[in-house]
Scaffold this motif. Structure first.
Motif, mmCIF file in Angstrom:
data_model
loop_
_atom_site.group_PDB
_atom_site.id
_atom_site.type_symbol
_atom_site.label_atom_id
_atom_site.label_comp_id
_atom_site.label_asym_id
_atom_site.label_seq_id
_atom_site.Cartn_x
_atom_site.Cartn_y
_atom_site.Cartn_z
ATOM 1 N N ALA A 1 67.030 -2.594 -20.742
ATOM 2 C CA ALA A 1 68.120 -3.558 -20.945
ATOM 3 C C ALA A 1 69.128 -3.106 -21.985
ATOM 4 C CB ALA A 1 67.551 -4.924 -21.338
ATOM 5 N N ASN A 2 68.774 -2.103 -22.790
ATOM 6 C CA ASN A 2 69.721 -1.574 -23.774
ATOM 7 C C ASN A 2 70.555 -0.417 -23.234
ATOM 8 O OD1 ASN A 2 69.036 -3.293 -25.930
ATOM 9 N ND2 ASN A 2 67.200 -2.084 -26.337
ATOM 10 N N TRP A 3 70.192 0.096 -22.038
ATOM 11 C CA TRP A 3 70.822 1.327 -21.580
ATOM 12 C C TRP A 3 71.329 1.280 -20.142
ATOM 13 C CZ3 TRP A 3 71.989 4.406 -25.380
ATOM 14 C CH2 TRP A 3 71.229 4.345 -26.564
ATOM 15 N N ILE A 4 70.733 0.473 -19.272
ATOM 16 C CA ILE A 4 71.201 0.367 -17.893
ATOM 17 C C ILE A 4 72.361 -0.617 -17.868
ATOM 18 C CG2 ILE A 4 70.561 -0.153 -15.528
ATOM 19 C CD1 ILE A 4 69.116 2.264 -16.786
ATOM 20 N N PRO A 5 73.557 -0.187 -17.493
ATOM 21 C CA PRO A 5 74.747 -1.030 -17.650
ATOM 22 C C PRO A 5 74.622 -2.440 -17.087
ATOM 23 C CG PRO A 5 75.433 1.197 -17.147
ATOM 24 C CD PRO A 5 73.930 1.184 -17.029
ATOM 25 N N ASP A 6 74.165 -2.592 -15.849
ATOM 26 C CA ASP A 6 74.079 -3.936 -15.265
ATOM 27 C C ASP A 6 73.155 -4.838 -16.073
ATOM 28 O OD1 ASP A 6 75.838 -3.255 -13.302
ATOM 29 O OD2 ASP A 6 74.329 -2.963 -11.728
ATOM 30 N N LEU A 7 72.017 -4.283 -16.518
ATOM 31 C CA LEU A 7 71.077 -5.066 -17.314
ATOM 32 C C LEU A 7 71.661 -5.368 -18.690
ATOM 33 C CD1 LEU A 7 67.714 -3.236 -16.474
ATOM 34 C CD2 LEU A 7 68.637 -5.325 -15.436
ATOM 35 N N TYR A 8 72.345 -4.397 -19.255
ATOM 36 C CA TYR A 8 72.915 -4.574 -20.583
ATOM 37 C C TYR A 8 73.995 -5.645 -20.573
ATOM 38 C CZ TYR A 8 75.081 -3.511 -25.072
ATOM 39 O OH TYR A 8 75.594 -3.613 -26.347
ATOM 40 N N PHE A 9 74.888 -5.588 -19.597
ATOM 41 C CA PHE A 9 75.947 -6.591 -19.527
ATOM 42 C C PHE A 9 75.370 -7.985 -19.277
ATOM 43 C CE2 PHE A 9 78.708 -2.863 -18.305
ATOM 44 C CZ PHE A 9 79.432 -2.871 -19.482
ATOM 45 N N ALA A 10 74.310 -8.058 -18.466
ATOM 46 C CA ALA A 10 73.680 -9.356 -18.221
ATOM 47 C C ALA A 10 73.079 -9.918 -19.506
ATOM 48 C CB ALA A 10 72.604 -9.225 -17.142
ATOM 49 N N ALA A 11 72.476 -9.035 -20.317
ATOM 50 C CA ALA A 11 71.887 -9.482 -21.589
ATOM 51 C C ALA A 11 72.976 -9.937 -22.552
ATOM 52 C CB ALA A 11 71.067 -8.346 -22.208
ATOM 53 N N ARG A 12 74.088 -9.202 -22.614
ATOM 54 C CA ARG A 12 75.182 -9.601 -23.491
ATOM 55 C C ARG A 12 75.789 -10.935 -23.043
ATOM 56 N NH1 ARG A 12 77.644 -6.360 -27.093
ATOM 57 N NH2 ARG A 12 77.890 -8.409 -28.035
#
Length: 268
Positions: free
Chosen positions: A217-228
């Motif tokens: 979640a800190n590095w895969i863009p789709d997961l990261y943007f979802a977390a943000r």
């Protein structure tokens, strides 16, 4: 005031001018002298921003703003804004509205507010809509024209890709020894495990402190943007953990297996 932005005591204290109608929510003294604000500043200093220029710009901008070094704050908020950080964009708008490091300019403020509200975060929309009645129809037209120009450089259609490139490069080059965004910008000094920054329940990692630095979640863009994005759902807060040792890893074993081995990467 009902629409006054509520993104944690820290942001309210540093970025909302007490002269505005949200004065009741803002601290009356210098926010940097408040113990809770100082904890958040420490947590921001501790946060790893390596290959995360969005967080790099945001956290450095906040720290400079706390010191009343407003031109430096604007410079770093612009870095965050360039890499799709909506709080950085909102902060630039607030600084234009309050005349911090720049002339007071409600038109420019509104343009940045509208850009920051691009993902429909409720509190960001409320901040934009609070300013709207104070502008004339001519000013709103000017603000919309400026917002369209800003969108060409800072809008999600270009800024998210810019950050995705950095995340990919970081994932490919993790060494475990860097703590600051490292792409032509001076690094933040080495951290010591201490209070960790928490935004909307999400812990911003610290390298070597056992808190999910390598999680997908800190590095895969789709997961990261979802977390943000989840950070800015209703009732979020910004603040530090008091004990980094109490932070439990939420990354699944599959995430860890998929991420580079931190120990091996440190051989370089």
């Amino acid at each position: 005031m009902s629409n006054c932005i509520k993104i944690g005591f820290f942001v309210v204290g540093l970025l909302v001018n007490p002269a505005r109608s949200c004065a009741a929510d803002a601290p009356s003294s210098d926010p940097e002298n408040d113990p809770e604000v100082r904890k958040v500043l420490t947590a921001m200093h501790n946060a790893s921003t390596w290959y995360h220029p969005d967080l790099y710009g945001l956290t450095l901008g906040m720290q400079y703003h706390a010191k009343h070094q407003y031109q430096d704050a604007l410079k770093f908020f612009e870095i965050g804004a360039l890499y799709a950080d909506k709080l950085s964009q909102l902060s630039i708008g607030l600084m234009h509205l309050n005349g911090e490091g720049t002339a007071k300019d409600p038109v420019t403020a509104y343009a940045w507010f509208d850009l920051a509200a691009e993902r429909n975060y409720p509190q960001f929309i409320a901040t934009r809509d609070e300013l709207k009645p104070a502008l004339t129809s001519e000013q709103l037209a000017q603000a919309q024209a400026l917002r369209n120009e800003l969108g060409k450089r800072y809008g999600d259609s270009v800024a998210k890709h810019r950050l995705a490139v950095q995340l990919h490069q970081g994932l490919m080059n993790i060494t475990g020894s860097r703590t600051g965004f490292n792409s032509g910008v001076v690094q933040i000094s080495e951290v010591r495990c201490g209070p960790a920054l928490v935004i909307g329940g999400h812990v911003i990692p610290q390298i070597g402190c056992g808190n999910d630095f390598l999680a997908k979640a800190n590095w895969i863009p789709d997961l990261y943007f979802a977390a943000r994005d989840r950070e800015w759902m209703p009732n979020v807060s910004v603040g530090p953990l008091t004990d980094i040792g109490s932070v439990k890893s939420n990354a699944k074993k599959s995430d860890e297996a998929a991420a580079p081995n931190e120990g091996d990467s440190r051989k370089h």
